[in-house]
Design a protein around this motif. Structure first.
Motif, PDB file in Angstrom:
ATOM      1  N   GLY A  58      29.302  38.813  30.696  1.00 23.81           N
ATOM      2  CA  GLY A  58      30.232  39.048  29.591  1.00 23.81           C
ATOM      3  C   GLY A  58      29.559  39.064  28.226  1.00 23.81           C
ATOM      4  N   SER A  59      28.250  38.867  28.193  1.00 24.06           N
ATOM      5  CA  SER A  59      27.544  38.885  26.901  1.00 24.06           C
ATOM      6  C   SER A  59      27.419  40.315  26.385  1.00 24.06           C
ATOM      7  N   HIS A  60      27.204  40.400  25.080  1.00 22.89           N
ATOM      8  CA  HIS A  60      27.055  41.701  24.420  1.00 22.89           C
ATOM      9  C   HIS A  60      25.721  41.731  23.675  1.00 22.89           C
ATOM     10  N   VAL A  61      25.066  42.897  23.734  1.00 24.48           N
ATOM     11  CA  VAL A  61      23.760  43.077  23.100  1.00 24.48           C
ATOM     12  C   VAL A  61      23.847  44.273  22.161  1.00 24.48           C
ATOM     13  N   ILE A  62      23.169  44.188  21.026  1.00 27.22           N
ATOM     14  CA  ILE A  62      23.054  45.354  20.132  1.00 27.22           C
ATOM     15  C   ILE A  62      21.597  45.800  20.153  1.00 27.22           C
ATOM     16  N   SER A  63      21.393  47.108  20.340  1.00 29.95           N
ATOM     17  CA  SER A  63      20.023  47.625  20.434  1.00 29.95           C
ATOM     18  C   SER A  63      19.842  48.827  19.522  1.00 29.95           C
ATOM     19  N   VAL A  64      18.628  49.037  19.048  1.00 33.62           N
ATOM     20  CA  VAL A  64      18.328  50.300  18.364  1.00 33.62           C
ATOM     21  C   VAL A  64      18.463  51.438  19.379  1.00 33.62           C
ATOM     22  N   SER A  65      18.885  52.620  18.920  1.00 38.19           N
ATOM     23  CA  SER A  65      19.107  53.729  19.870  1.00 38.19           C
ATOM     24  C   SER A  65      17.806  54.237  20.464  1.00 38.19           C
ATOM     25  N   ASP A  66      16.748  54.287  19.637  1.00 39.02           N
ATOM     26  CA  ASP A  66      15.513  54.861  20.172  1.00 39.02           C
ATOM     27  C   ASP A  66      14.617  53.782  20.772  1.00 39.02           C
ATOM     28  N   VAL A  67      15.245  52.910  21.549  1.00 38.55           N
ATOM     29  CA  VAL A  67      14.518  51.864  22.262  1.00 38.55           C
ATOM     30  C   VAL A  67      13.688  52.506  23.385  1.00 38.55           C
ATOM     31  N   TYR A  68      12.641  51.829  23.808  1.00 39.00           N
ATOM     32  CA  TYR A  68      11.804  52.284  24.925  1.00 39.00           C
ATOM     33  C   TYR A  68      12.680  52.732  26.105  1.00 39.00           C
ATOM     34  N   THR A  81      25.500  47.896  22.897  1.00 43.81           N
ATOM     35  CA  THR A  81      25.842  48.912  21.909  1.00 43.81           C
ATOM     36  C   THR A  81      24.550  49.424  21.293  1.00 43.81           C
ATOM     37  N   PHE A  82      24.386  50.753  21.239  1.00 37.93           N
ATOM     38  CA  PHE A  82      23.189  51.327  20.638  1.00 37.93           C
ATOM     39  C   PHE A  82      23.526  51.844  19.241  1.00 37.93           C
ATOM     40  N   THR A  83      22.645  51.564  18.285  1.00 40.08           N
ATOM     41  CA  THR A  83      22.881  52.070  16.946  1.00 40.08           C
ATOM     42  C   THR A  83      21.607  52.677  16.362  1.00 40.08           C
ATOM     43  N   PRO A  84      21.733  53.852  15.712  1.00 40.65           N
ATOM     44  CA  PRO A  84      20.549  54.481  15.134  1.00 40.65           C
ATOM     45  C   PRO A  84      20.100  53.827  13.830  1.00 40.65           C
ATOM     46  N   GLN A  85      20.970  53.044  13.202  1.00 40.16           N
ATOM     47  CA  GLN A  85      20.643  52.497  11.872  1.00 40.16           C
ATOM     48  C   GLN A  85      20.963  51.019  11.831  1.00 40.16           C
ATOM     49  N   ILE A  86      20.208  50.239  12.562  1.00 41.30           N
ATOM     50  CA  ILE A  86      20.598  48.855  12.785  1.00 41.30           C
ATOM     51  C   ILE A  86      20.649  48.015  11.503  1.00 41.30           C
ATOM     52  N   GLU A  87      19.743  48.277  10.562  1.00 37.18           N
ATOM     53  CA  GLU A  87      19.767  47.469   9.327  1.00 37.18           C
ATOM     54  C   GLU A  87      21.067  47.689   8.562  1.00 37.18           C
ATOM     55  N   ILE A 108      24.503  46.602  11.449  1.00 41.73           N
ATOM     56  CA  ILE A 108      24.480  45.499  12.408  1.00 41.73           C
ATOM     57  C   ILE A 108      25.730  44.617  12.295  1.00 41.73           C
ATOM     58  N   ALA A 109      26.157  44.310  11.085  1.00 43.43           N
ATOM     59  CA  ALA A 109      27.298  43.411  10.893  1.00 43.43           C
ATOM     60  C   ALA A 109      28.557  43.957  11.558  1.00 43.43           C
ATOM     61  N   GLU A 110      28.735  45.297  11.460  1.00 44.50           N
ATOM     62  CA  GLU A 110      29.928  45.920  12.075  1.00 44.50           C
ATOM     63  C   GLU A 110      29.947  45.787  13.586  1.00 44.50           C
ATOM     64  N   HIS A 111      28.754  45.726  14.178  1.00 43.50           N
ATOM     65  CA  HIS A 111      28.679  45.727  15.640  1.00 43.50           C
ATOM     66  C   HIS A 111      28.742  44.334  16.253  1.00 43.50           C
ATOM     67  N   ILE A 112      28.556  43.295  15.466  1.00 38.83           N
ATOM     68  CA  ILE A 112      28.527  41.935  16.025  1.00 38.83           C
ATOM     69  C   ILE A 112      29.942  41.507  16.416  1.00 38.83           C
ATOM     70  N   ARG A 113      30.045  41.085  17.694  1.00 36.30           N
ATOM     71  CA  ARG A 113      31.337  40.601  18.205  1.00 36.30           C
ATOM     72  C   ARG A 113      31.185  39.116  18.524  1.00 36.30           C
ATOM     73  N   ASP A 114      32.291  38.507  18.961  1.00 33.00           N
ATOM     74  CA  ASP A 114      32.231  37.076  19.299  1.00 33.00           C
ATOM     75  C   ASP A 114      31.265  36.810  20.446  1.00 33.00           C
ATOM     76  N   ASN A 115      31.145  37.799  21.366  1.00 33.27           N
ATOM     77  CA  ASN A 115      30.281  37.581  22.533  1.00 33.27           C
ATOM     78  C   ASN A 115      28.881  38.182  22.364  1.00 33.27           C
ATOM     79  N   THR A 116      28.529  38.614  21.143  1.00 33.69           N
ATOM     80  CA  THR A 116      27.187  39.170  20.919  1.00 33.69           C
ATOM     81  C   THR A 116      26.157  38.047  20.950  1.00 33.69           C
ATOM     82  N   LYS A 117      25.148  38.220  21.783  1.00 36.37           N
ATOM     83  CA  LYS A 117      24.143  37.169  21.953  1.00 36.37           C
ATOM     84  C   LYS A 117      22.766  37.575  21.475  1.00 36.37           C
TER      85      LYS A 117
END
Ligand SMILES: *Cc1c(COP(=O)(O)O)cnc(C)c1O
Length: 427
Positions: free
Chosen positions: A108-118, A137-143, A146-155
Motif C-alpha cells: 500500500g506504499s506510494h513512491v514518487i520517481s523521476v520519469s527518466d529513471v533507469y 507516480t512518475f514525474t518529469p519535473q520532480i523539483e 513533488i509537493a503535489e504528488h506527496i500523499r499520506d502513504n508516500t514513503k
C-alpha cells in the motif's frame, strides 16, 4: 583468529572521516592487512561456512557466507567510506539493490520517481512492485511538483542525477527538503557519477544506490549493486532483507569490486577529462545538432553541477544528436574504432550505443522523444584511454557517418526507424 581483525591491525578511521581524502580512503578503507600472514591485500575467502567452538559461538565474526563474509564486509566498508555513509550493503546487482529497497516498503506504499529513471528500475516499479501493492507516480519535473504528488502513504522519492541518456540533473537538496518536510525518504541512484563526483547523502538523501557494475568496479567484469545510508533503522531493515532475500554477491566478485574501487578516483578523473574533451569537440562540430554533458557551460543544469559535483566535474557520460538521423547515428556507432558499440558504461574502455534501438528500445517513441531520446541520439561512455586518440576516433567516425548517409540520400539506406521491438532489455 578469535579477535576481530579491526582490533589487531590499525586501519584508517571509517567514514565519515574529516581526516583522509578520497584516494586515501579508496585505497585503505575496509582494507586491513591479513592478521595471520600480514598479506597487504586481503585473501579471497571462498569458504561458505565458518567453524564454531560451541553451538552458536563462531570462531570469528562469520557463520555463513550469505549472511556475511570477509570480502563483502570489506568492500561494503570501503564504499561506505567513499559515500560518507555509516553503512553500505552489497547485492548481486544494482537491480537487486533496487528490489530490496522496494521490498522494504509496506504493502500500500506510494513512491514518487523521476520519469527518466533507469529502464530496469522503471520495469521493477511498474511490473514487480505494483504486484506487491506498491504504486509509483512518475514525474518529469520532480523539483517543481513533488509537493503535489506527496500523499499520506508516500514513503519514498526516487531520483537519478544525471538522468540516462540525456544527462539532466536534479537538485538533490531541493527534493530532499520538500520530501523530508512530509516525512518522505529520498533515494538517489548515483551510478552515473560514482561517489568520486557526487555524494548524495551530503545533499540530504537518505539512501544512495549504485550499480557497482559500472564505475565502482569499473572493469566491466562484475555485476553487482550496493545501497549506502546512515540510519541504524535502515540498516536493520535492509540487512535483514539482504540475508532473507539472499541476492548477494559472491566473495570473489566482492574482492574484484574492492580491487576496482581502489582506483576509482584515478579512473573517474580520466574519464571525466576525456568526456569534457569529447563533448567540446562535438559541440564545435558542424555534424552535431546538440550535446548533453553536465560539464559544459551550455548545459541547462550547469548551476546544479557546480553545486553538487566535485569541482563541477561532468563525469564520463555524455550523449549527442548527430545530423543525418537514425542512419547516421547507427553508422557512427559502427565506424568508431576505439569506442565499442555496446550497452553498459563506466568501465575503463570507451563505449557508444544507440539508446532508441538498444537501452531505451522498450519505451514507446512518443514517450522517449518527450524526454529527448530521438533516433539520432548517441550515448557515449568515455573510458580512460588517451584523449587525443578518442578525439581523433570521434572526428573520423562523425565525418564518415554524416557523409555516407548524406550521399546515400533520404536517410533510408536499409536501416529502418522502427523503435526496435527487438527483444533488447533495458540496460
Ligand atoms: C546499470 C544500472 C542499474 C542496474 O544495475 P545492474 O547492476 O545492471 O542490475 C541501475 N541504475 C543505473 C543508473 C544503471 O546504469
Amino acid at each position: 583468529m578469535t579477535v576481530p581483525i579491526d582490533h589487531i591491525i590499525e586501519t584508517p578511521p571509517r567514514a565519515p572521516s574529516p581526516v583522509h581524502g578520497f584516494g586515501t580512503l579508496a585505497v585503505h578503507a575496509g582494507a586491513p592487512h591479513d592478521p595471520t600472514t600480514g598479506a597487504v591485500i586481503e585473501p579471497i575467502s571462498l569458504s561458505t561456512t565458518f567453524a564454531q567452538t560451541a553451538a552458536g559461538k563462531p570462531v570469528g565474526l562469520y557463520e555463513y557466507s550469505r549472511s556475511s563474509n570477509p570480502n563483502r564486509d570489506n568492500f561494503e566498508q570501503a564504499v561506505a567510506a567513499l559515500e560518507h555513509a555509516k553503512y553500505a550493503l552489497a547485492f548481486g546487482s544494482g537491480s537487486a539493490a533496487t528490489a530490496t529497497i522496494l521490498q522494504s516498503l509496506a504493502q500500500g506504499s506510494h513512491v514518487i520517481s523521476v520519469s527518466d529513471v533507469y529502464g530496469g528500475t522503471h520495469r521493477y516499479f511498474t511490473r514487480v512492485a505494483k504486484a506487491h501493492g506498491v504504486t509509483v507516480t512518475f514525474t518529469p519535473q520532480i523539483e517543481v511538483d513533488i509537493a503535489e504528488h506527496i500523499r499520506d502513504n508516500t514513503k519514498l522519492v526516487w531520483i537519478e542525477s544525471p538522468s540516462n541518456p540525456t544527462l539532466r540533473l536534479v537538485d538533490i537538496r531541493a527534493v530532499a527538503t520538500a520530501a523530508h518536510s512530509r516525512g518522505v525518504a529520498v533515494v538517489v541512484d548515483n551510478t552515473f557519477l560514482s561517489p568520486y563526483v557526487q555524494n548524495p547523502l551530503d545533499h540530504g538523501a537518505d539512501i544512495v544506490v549504485h550499480s557497482v557494475t559500472k564505475y565502482i568496479n569499473g572493469h566491466s567484469d562484475v555485476v553487482m549493486g550496493l545501497a549506502a545510508f546512515n540510519s541504524d533503522e535502515l540498516r536493520e531493515r535492509l540487512s535483514f532483507l539482504q540475508n532473507a532475500g539472499g541476492a548477494v554477491p559472491s566473495a570473489f566478485d566482492s574482492w574484484l569490486a574492492h580491487r576496482g574501487v581502489k582506483t576509482l578516483h584515478l579512473r573517474v578523473r580520466q574519464s571525466s577529462g576525456n568526456a569534457t574533451a569529447v563533448a567540446k569537440a562535438l559541440e564545435a562540430s558542424p555534424h552535431v545538432i546538440s550535446v548533453n554533458y553536465p560539464g559544459l557551460d551550455s548545459h541547462p543544469h550547469r548551476h546544479i553541477a557546480l553545486k553538487q559535483h566535485r569541482e563541477g566535474m561532468g563525469g564520463g557520460m555524455l550523449s549527442f544528436r548527430i545530423k543525418g538521423g537514425r542512419a547516421a547515428a547507427e553508422r557512427f556507432c559502427q565506424l568508431t574504432k576505439i569506442f565499442t558499440l555496446a550497452e553498459s558504461l563506466g568501465g575503463i574502455e570507451s563505449l557508444v550505443e544507440l539508446p532508441s534501438a538498444m537501452t531505451h528500445a522498450g519505451i514507446p517513441r512518443d514517450q522517449r522523444e518527450a524526454v529527448g531520446v530521438f533516433d539520432d541520439l548517441v550515448r557515449v561512455s568515455c573510458g580512460i584511454e588517451e584523449p587525443e586518440d578518442l578525439l581523433r576516433d570521434v572526428q573520423q567516425a562523425l565525418e564518415k557517418a554524416v557523409l555516407e548517409t548524406a550521399s546515400s540520400s533520404n536517410g533510408s539506406n536499409g536501416i529502418n526507424g522502427s523503435n526496435g521491438a527487438n527483444g533488447h532489455e533495458l540496460k
